[in-house]
Design an enzyme around this catalytic site. Structure first.
Site, PDB file in Angstrom:
ATOM      1  CD  GLU A 125       5.144  32.740   6.172  1.00  0.00           C
ATOM      2  OE1 GLU A 125       5.492  33.129   7.300  1.00  0.00           O
ATOM      3  OE2 GLU A 125       5.785  31.867   5.540  1.00  0.00           O
ATOM      4  NE  ARG A 148      14.976  28.274  19.733  1.00  0.00           N
ATOM      5  CZ  ARG A 148      14.525  28.681  20.911  1.00  0.00           C
ATOM      6  NH1 ARG A 148      14.671  27.931  21.968  1.00  0.00           N
ATOM      7  NH2 ARG A 148      13.912  29.834  21.031  1.00  0.00           N
ATOM      8  CB  ILE A 159      12.024  36.681  10.468  1.00  0.00           C
ATOM      9  CG1 ILE A 159      11.583  37.465   9.224  1.00  0.00           C
ATOM     10  CG2 ILE A 159      11.791  37.499  11.738  1.00  0.00           C
ATOM     11  CD1 ILE A 159      10.083  37.713   9.140  1.00  0.00           C
ATOM     12  NE  ARG A 160      13.964  35.778  17.374  1.00  0.00           N
ATOM     13  CZ  ARG A 160      12.970  35.330  18.137  1.00  0.00           C
ATOM     14  NH1 ARG A 160      11.762  35.837  18.012  1.00  0.00           N
ATOM     15  NH2 ARG A 160      13.178  34.387  19.015  1.00  0.00           N
ATOM     16  CG  HIS A 212       8.929  33.550   7.658  1.00  0.00           C
ATOM     17  ND1 HIS A 212       7.934  33.232   8.540  1.00  0.00           N
ATOM     18  CD2 HIS A 212      10.064  33.661   8.388  1.00  0.00           C
ATOM     19  CE1 HIS A 212       8.427  33.165   9.757  1.00  0.00           C
ATOM     20  NE2 HIS A 212       9.723  33.409   9.697  1.00  0.00           N
ATOM     21  N   GLY A 232       6.968  31.578  14.110  1.00  0.00           N
ATOM     22  CA  GLY A 232       6.496  32.194  15.349  1.00  0.00           C
ATOM     23  C   GLY A 232       7.549  31.965  16.405  1.00  0.00           C
ATOM     24  CD  GLU A 233       9.766  31.604  21.268  1.00  0.00           C
ATOM     25  OE1 GLU A 233       9.203  30.753  21.974  1.00  0.00           O
ATOM     26  OE2 GLU A 233      10.980  31.525  20.973  1.00  0.00           O
ATOM     27  CB  SER A 234      10.108  27.061  18.241  1.00  0.00           C
ATOM     28  OG  SER A 234      11.283  27.401  18.939  1.00  0.00           O
ATOM     29  CB  CYS A 290      10.628  30.159  10.702  1.00  0.00           C
ATOM     30  SG  CYS A 290      11.806  31.169  11.623  1.00  0.00           S
TER      31      CYS A 290
END
Length: 195
Positions: free
Chosen positions: A174, A107, A136-137, A172, A48-50, A80
């Site tokens: 999942e 990051r 992803i990023r 990821h 997600g967005e850390s 992530c």
């Protein structure tokens, strides 16, 4: 033993982790407050967005309770953004972190969203068949202490590691039909609770 696994559900890819864990026969708890942590056998911190997740972890001491459980050897798996939050050092950032894993993380190390990609990784701890990984990023671990085991690298960058009860991946797991990473984490839970 039926495993009761918490998935941090503040934002990010928690639904996908929940779905995989259910397929693997786990009782899944979406963790949004400290009381949700009661009785769990392990915890997943999703991508997600850390920075946003870090801010939410500071509300009602949720992050402090997770730190406490991690220090008491509760198995915790960060993917992530979860890898970022588990690390003790984040390059060029003073954002909130759980400060549990003896690692230094960078990051967005592979570029922004447009630079996201999939690749096959060799993960000897999971057999000879390559593991499909979705980045992803994604971050990567720039440095790890001697007590951190490196499970996989991509282009010389550490993307999967374990330190005792802590597991971290830059990718990821999942998002693929291959559930070996989650099964590995469930094995860590078995190791912890069978002691």
């Amino acid at each position: 033993m039926e495993k009761r696994v918490g998935v941090l559900a503040l934002q990010g890819a928690f639904r996908e982790h929940r779905q995989v864990l259910k397929q693997l026969g786990c009782d899944v708890v979406e963790v949004r407050k400290t009381s949700d942590l009661e009785g769990i056998h392990g915890l997943i911190i999703p991508g997600g967005e850390s920075t946003a997740m870090g801010k939410q972890l500071q509300i009602n001491d949720l992050g402090e309770k997770i730190k406490e459980l991690g220090a008491k050897d509760l198995p915790i798996f960060g993917t992530c953004a979860g890898m970022i939050l588990l690390s003790k050092t984040i390059i060029d950032s003073d954002q909130y972190r759980l400060n549990l894993m003896d690692t230094t993380v960078e990051r967005n190390a592979f570029g922004r969203q447009i630079a996201s990609f999939e690749t096959d990784l060799q993960v000897p701890a999971m057999g000879t068949h390559p593991l499909r990984a979705v980045f992803i990023r994604a971050p990567y671990l720039r440095e790890v202490a001697p007590n951190v085991g490196i499970l996989a690298e991509f282009e010389g960058k550490i993307v999967f590691a374990r330190q005792g009860n802590l597991l971290a991946s830059a990718f990821h797991p999942e998002l693929t039909p291959d559930h070996r990473v989650h099964q590995y984490f469930l094995g860590m839970i078995d190791e912890h609770w069978v002691k």
